[in-house]
Design an enzyme around this catalytic site. Structure first.
Site, PDB file in Angstrom:
ATOM      1  N   LYS A 109      80.787  72.245 132.603  1.00 15.09           N
ATOM      2  CA  LYS A 109      79.793  71.661 133.504  1.00 15.09           C
ATOM      3  C   LYS A 109      78.957  70.585 132.809  1.00 15.09           C
ATOM      4  O   LYS A 109      78.397  69.714 133.459  1.00 15.09           O
ATOM      5  CB  LYS A 109      78.910  72.753 134.094  1.00 15.09           C
TER       6      LYS A 109
HETATM    7  C1  PLP Z   1      81.572  76.891 137.049  1.00 15.88           C
HETATM    8  C2  PLP Z   1      82.684  77.460 136.240  1.00 15.88           C
HETATM    9  C3  PLP Z   1      83.981  77.648 136.765  1.00 15.88           C
HETATM   10  C4  PLP Z   1      84.308  77.357 138.226  1.00 15.88           C
HETATM   11  O1  PLP Z   1      84.270  75.993 138.542  1.00 15.88           O
HETATM   12  P1  PLP Z   1      84.123  75.504 140.081  1.00 15.88           P
HETATM   13  O2  PLP Z   1      83.922  74.052 140.012  1.00 15.88           O
HETATM   14  O3  PLP Z   1      82.945  76.254 140.635  1.00 15.88           O
HETATM   15  O4  PLP Z   1      85.392  75.890 140.775  1.00 15.88           O
HETATM   16  C5  PLP Z   1      84.972  78.104 135.921  1.00 15.88           C
HETATM   17  N1  PLP Z   1      84.711  78.417 134.627  1.00 15.88           N
HETATM   18  C6  PLP Z   1      83.490  78.265 134.089  1.00 15.88           C
HETATM   19  C7  PLP Z   1      83.276  78.645 132.675  1.00 15.88           C
HETATM   20  C8  PLP Z   1      82.436  77.778 134.867  1.00 15.88           C
HETATM   21  O5  PLP Z   1      81.216  77.645 134.324  1.00 15.88           O
END
Ligand code: PLP
Length: 468
Positions: A109
Site C-alpha cells: 500500500k
Molecule cells: C490491502 C492488502 C491486500 C488486499 O489488497 P486489495 O487491494 O484490498 O485487494 C493484500 N495483502 C496485503 C498485505 C494488504 O495490505
C-alpha cells in the site's frame, strides 16, 4: 483525461478534482472516461527506471498537471525517500515473486499512498485550502496512509482502527508516528463499525464540504492508478528474463483495488495474459469469478487479515465495465445487491465469468502449508497474504506463460503466522519492526459513535482553517 462516476450522476471532473473528491459525490466511484492504449510504447519501456516508467504510464491519467511537476512528484516519491527498490522481482522455485514491501510500512500500500500524500500536498499548495483525511483501517491501510501524509502541509489525517483488534505491530506503526497532523482514533467497536462511521461522514455532503473531507482508502482513484505501474514493471521484467511474450499474475485480494490495477494494466497493453484472483476463506470474489454470483457471507478471521473483507469496495469499478460501461445498468446491479445481498452476472454458454480472470481460495491450512513448504524448499519466507496468492497460482491450470506472484507484505509484519507455519520464531524479524516496540505512542479512544468522531474532527481542526 476526464473522470466520470460509475453511477453517472455527476459532471465529469479533472484528475486533480477526482483525487480531492475521493468517493464521487453521487456515491459512485470515479473512473477515467476511457482506458489509454499504450501498446505502441510498451517495448520501449523495458530499460526504464521505476520513476521513468511511472511517468510514462501515469501521464496518460494526469493530463491536468504540467509534465515537469508530474516528473518532480514521481521522482520525489520513488527516489531515495521511498526507502528501497519499489518493485523488484525475484525467482523463487518456478515462480516470480514481485516484492512490493520495500517501502516505509512494509506493505504494497506504500506504493500508492506515498504518491497520494505528495499529490495532496501539491494540489493544496496550488489551490490553497486544507484537507482532512478520514480513513478506517483493519491494519495496513492506516499505517501506509499515515506514513504517506505525515508532516505534509495543509493536511490532517484521522485514522480509525477498532480498539484492541489490530495486531500490535500494525497498531504501533500508526500510533508511534509523532507528527502533529496525525490523529489516531481507537474506536470501541469492530472494523465494520469504523468503516460505517467513515462512510456515513463521507456521504454527509455538507460536512464533507465544510471540513474538506478527503479519502485515503482505495475508493480514491489515485491509489488504483499508482498500482498500475508495477504490473507493467513486473510483466516487462519477467518477459525479458524468460523470453516469454506474456505473464500471468496472481494477486492476493481483499477490496479488489490491487487486482483492478492489474486489469487496467492488461487493458492498456501490458504483456499480461491473465490475472489469478486469490482470496483467503473470505471468498466472495473467488465465488463470483467461478459462478457469476456475488453474495454476502460472514467475515472470518484468517492469518491474512488485510484480505478479511465482506464487500469489496472497488468491485463496483469492475462491475461498471461488466455492465457495458452503462451507469444505469450498474445502478441496477447495485440496487439488486443492496436489496437482496446478492447479484448475478450471466456467463456465456456456461463458460468462464471472465476469461481475463482465474480465481482460487486458500484455507487457513493452505496458507500455513504454503509458507512452510516455500521456506523448507526455497528458504524464502512468504507473508500470509502472499502465501494465499502463491497457493492460488499453484492451483491454477498449467500454462505456458511464467507466473508472477505479488508479495504484498513483509513476513515480519505477521510473526505469529510465520511461527505457526514453520515452528520458528526467528524467521519473521526486521529491525524496523523491532524499533517500533521502543517508541512512545499517541492515540485517542472514542466510543463507537459517528457524532463523537465528528466532534473530535471539529475540535481538532482549527476553526479559522476550516474552508468550504
Ligand atoms: C490491502 C492488502 C491486500 C488486499 O489488497 P486489495 O487491494 O484490498 O485487494 C493484500 N495483502 C496485503 C498485505 C494488504 O495490505
Amino acid at each position: 483525461m476526464q473522470y466520470v462516476s460509475t453511477r453517472g450522476q455527476i459532471e465529469p471532473v479533472s484528475f486533480q478534482q477526482a483525487v480531492m473528491m475521493g468517493l464521487a459525490d453521487d456515491g459512485g466511484l470515479l473512473i477515467p472516461e476511457r482506458i489509454p492504449d499504450v501498446r505502441a510504447e510498451v517495448d520501449g519501456w523495458r530499460e526504464s527506471s521505476y520513476a521513468e516508467l511511472a511517468f510514462d504510464v501515469l501521464k496518460n491519467f494526469m493530463t491536468d498537471m504540467p509534465e515537469a511537476d508530474l516528473r518532480a512528484i514521481i521522482d520525489r516519491t520513488y527516489g531515495p525517500a521511498y526507502g528501497g527498490p519499489v518493485a523488484p522481482t525475484v525467482a523463487v522455485g518456478g515462480l516470480h515473486i514481485l516484492e512490493l514491501w520495500h517501502g516505509p510500512t512494509m506493505a504494497f500500500k506504500d506504493v500508492a499512498l506515498q504518491l497520494l500524500g505528495n499529490l495532496f500536498e501539491y494540489i493544496l499548495a496550488r489551490r490553497g485550502g486544507r484537507l482532512n483525511l478520514l480513513g478506517a483501517t483493519s491494519g495496513d491501510t492506516g499505517s501506509a496512509a499515515i506514513h504517506g501524509c505525515r508532516g505534509r502541509a495543509g493536511i490532517d489525517i484521522f485514522i480509525m482502527h477498532p480498539r484492541g483488534r489490530v495486531s500490535p505491530i500494525q497498531e504501533r506503526q500508526m500510533t508511534t508516528v509523532p507528527d502533529a497532523n496525525v490523529h489516531n482514533i481507537a474506536v470501541e467497536g469492530s472494523f465494520d463499525d469504523c468503516q460505517t462511521i467513515m462512510k456515513t461522514l463521507a456521504a454527509d455532503l455538507p460536512f464533507k464540504r465544510a471540513y474538506s473531507l478527503g479519502a485515503v482508502n482505495s475508493v480514491n482513484w489515485a491509489r488504483v492508478m499508482a498500482q498500475i505501474v508495477y504490473y507493467f514493471r513486473a510483466a516487462l521484467d519477467v518477459t525479458k528474463a524468460t523470453g516469454a511474450d506474456a505473464v500471468r499474475v496472481s494477486v492476493p485480494t481483499g477490496n479488489f483495488g490491487d487486482i483492478l490495477a492489474g486489469w487496467y494494466a492488461m487493458k492498456m497493453g501490458a504483456p499480461i495474459r491473465r490475472l489469478i484472483l486469490a482470496t483467503n476463506e473470505n471468498d466472495i470474489l473467488c465465488r463470483f469469478f467461478n459462478t457469476g454470483e456475488y453474495s454476502l457471507g460472514e467475515v472470518r478471521q484468517t492469518y491474512s487479515p488485510s484480505m478479511d473483507i465482506q464487500v469489496a469496495s472497488n468491485f463496483e469499478r469492475y462491475l461498471y465495465y461488466r455492465a457495458g460501461s452503462e451507469a444505469a445498468a450498474l445502478r441496477g446491479l447495485m440496487r439488486e445487491f443492496a436489496e437482496a445481498g446478492a447479484l448475478h452476472v450471466p456467463t456465456e454458454d456456461g463458460g468462464a465469468v471472465d476469461p481475463d480472470f482465474l480465481a482460487a481460495r486458500s484455507t487457513n491450512e493452505d496458507c500455513l502449508e504454503t509458507i512452510r513448504r516455500h521456506h523448507e524448499r526455497h528458504e524464502y519466507v512468504l507473508d500470509p497474504h502472499t502465501a494465499c496468492g502463491v497457493h492460488a497460482a499453484e492451483q491454477a491450470p498449467a500454462a505456458a506463460e511464467p507466473t508472477v506472484c505479488l508479495a504484498t507484505a513483509h513476513p515480519a509484519k505477521f510473526p505469529a503466522a510465520i511461527e505457526k507455519a514453520t515452528g520458528r520464531a526467528d524467521l519473521a524479524r526486521h529491525p524496523k519492526i523491532e524499533e517500533l516496540m521502543e517508541l512512545p505512542t499517541r492515540c485517542r479512544t472514542l466510543p463507537n459513535d459517528k457524532q463523537a468522531v465528528r466532534e473530535f474532527i471539529r475540535q481538532t481542526v482549527p476553526q479559522e482553517e476550516q474552508t468550504a
